[in-house]
Design a protein around this motif. Sequence first.
Motif, PDB file in Angstrom:
ATOM      1  N   TYR A   1       0.836  -1.203   0.000  1.00  0.00           N
ATOM      2  CA  TYR A   1       0.000   0.000   0.000  1.00  0.00           C
ATOM      3  C   TYR A   1       0.870   1.252   0.000  1.00  0.00           C
ATOM      4  O   TYR A   1       0.915   1.992   0.989  1.00  0.00           O
ATOM      5  N   PRO A   2       1.546   1.526  -1.092  1.00  0.00           N
ATOM      6  CA  PRO A   2       2.437   2.698  -1.134  1.00  0.00           C
ATOM      7  C   PRO A   2       1.648   4.002  -1.092  1.00  0.00           C
ATOM      8  O   PRO A   2       0.519   4.081  -1.567  1.00  0.00           O
ATOM      9  N   ASP A   3       2.270   5.024  -0.506  1.00  0.00           N
ATOM     10  CA  ASP A   3       1.662   6.356  -0.468  1.00  0.00           C
ATOM     11  C   ASP A   3       1.654   6.990  -1.852  1.00  0.00           C
ATOM     12  O   ASP A   3       0.766   7.733  -2.194  1.00  0.00           O
TER      13      ASP A   3
ATOM     14  N   GLN B   1       3.732   6.529  -6.093  1.00  0.00           N
ATOM     15  CA  GLN B   1       4.575   5.705  -6.947  1.00  0.00           C
ATOM     16  C   GLN B   1       6.047   5.854  -6.591  1.00  0.00           C
ATOM     17  O   GLN B   1       6.792   4.899  -6.619  1.00  0.00           O
ATOM     18  N   GLU B   2       6.472   7.086  -6.241  1.00  0.00           N
ATOM     19  CA  GLU B   2       7.871   7.298  -5.888  1.00  0.00           C
ATOM     20  C   GLU B   2       8.236   6.468  -4.668  1.00  0.00           C
ATOM     21  O   GLU B   2       9.285   5.865  -4.587  1.00  0.00           O
ATOM     22  N   ARG B   3       7.353   6.429  -3.684  1.00  0.00           N
ATOM     23  CA  ARG B   3       7.616   5.679  -2.446  1.00  0.00           C
ATOM     24  C   ARG B   3       7.740   4.196  -2.739  1.00  0.00           C
ATOM     25  O   ARG B   3       8.565   3.507  -2.183  1.00  0.00           O
ATOM     26  N   ALA B   4       6.892   3.675  -3.619  1.00  0.00           N
ATOM     27  CA  ALA B   4       6.924   2.250  -3.951  1.00  0.00           C
ATOM     28  C   ALA B   4       8.256   1.872  -4.578  1.00  0.00           C
ATOM     29  O   ALA B   4       8.768   0.781  -4.345  1.00  0.00           O
ATOM     30  N   GLU B   5       8.838   2.780  -5.351  1.00  0.00           N
ATOM     31  CA  GLU B   5      10.120   2.483  -6.010  1.00  0.00           C
ATOM     32  C   GLU B   5      11.285   2.602  -5.024  1.00  0.00           C
ATOM     33  O   GLU B   5      12.311   1.955  -5.192  1.00  0.00           O
TER      34      GLU B   5
END
Length: 67
Positions: free
Chosen positions: A57-59, A61-65
């Motif tokens: 559950y990323p905040d 797209q940048e955080r997920a990467e």
Amino acid sequence: MTALDWPALMRAGLQGLGLRPAEFWALTPAELRVMLGERSGAASLGRDGLEALIRAYPDSQERAEDV
């Protein structure tokens, strides 16, 4: 979710623990269980679990990467 056995919980709280009705009804079921001595429960979230939640559950797209 299982139904709570309110008559048994009320007996345990009011008679067993000596709570007043207002004190009993102010408790959450989890608080009452602790007061009755229940020690088992969900384990606290560790670092691995937190990282798995962040990936799921990323905040943004940048955080997920970044993870």
